[in-house]
Design a protein around this motif. Structure first.
Motif: not given
Length: 173
Positions: A34-39
């Motif tokens: 799972t990936m959380k991308i803050n950009t």
């Protein structure tokens, strides 16, 4: 014997060196990413299931765009635990433009009873695209850091005088 530390090291060797065949040694066949991308400066799917799909996304497709990849786990190595978290730093260049890329975030690893990764959550806090002329000093700095396990206090040693790198170092301090 496979350990979580060995699986993490194998993953980094696979990703950084464009060696997709190594992912099966590091991840369980039914592993979940799972990936959380803050950009907005990089894109990945929010979830991927299965070692083959993880290999496709994090190794094969990644290697189409990027080269000279150095990924560092910041801080201490895992012990015998099956869950481990650490900050990460990546330095690389874009194949098409030669521009430098530098970013950081957090890894959250969970191993199964064989030591292979069962679940990986990657948070990308920042992934900067930097001018082509910054690639050489950034990659030289990366080459001189302890790899793939880098103590926090080593990040400042030999760091290039580039504002983006100073911001990353401060965030990881």
């Amino acid at each position: 014997m496979i350990t979580l530390q060995k699986s993490i090291e194998t993953y980094i060797r696979a990703k950084d060196g464009n060696r997709p065949h190594l992912i099966a040694q590091a991840f369980a066949a039914d592993a979940e990413l799972t990936m959380k991308i803050n950009t907005r400066d990089i894109a990945f799917p929010p979830a991927v299931k299965g070692a083959k799909a993880i290999s496709d996304v994090l190794v094969s497709e990644f290697a189409v765009r990027y080269e000279n990849v150095y990924t560092f786990c910041i801080g201490e190595k895992p012990g015998a635990e099956t869950m481990f978290e650490c900050d990460w730093l990546v330095c690389m260049s874009e194949k098409e433009t030669g521009s430098a890329r530098a970013g950081f975030g957090r890894y959250e690893w969970t191993a199964d009873d064989t030591g292979r990764v069962r679940a990986l959550r990657i948070t990308i806090e920042e992934m900067m695209s930097l001018p082509q002329e910054t690639a050489e000093p950034i990659l030289q700095w990366a080459q001189d850091l302890p790899y793939p396990w880098c103590p926090r206090d080593r990040l400042a040693k030999g760091a290039p005088e580039i504002d983006a790198i100073a911001r990353i170092r401060a965030a990881l301090a």
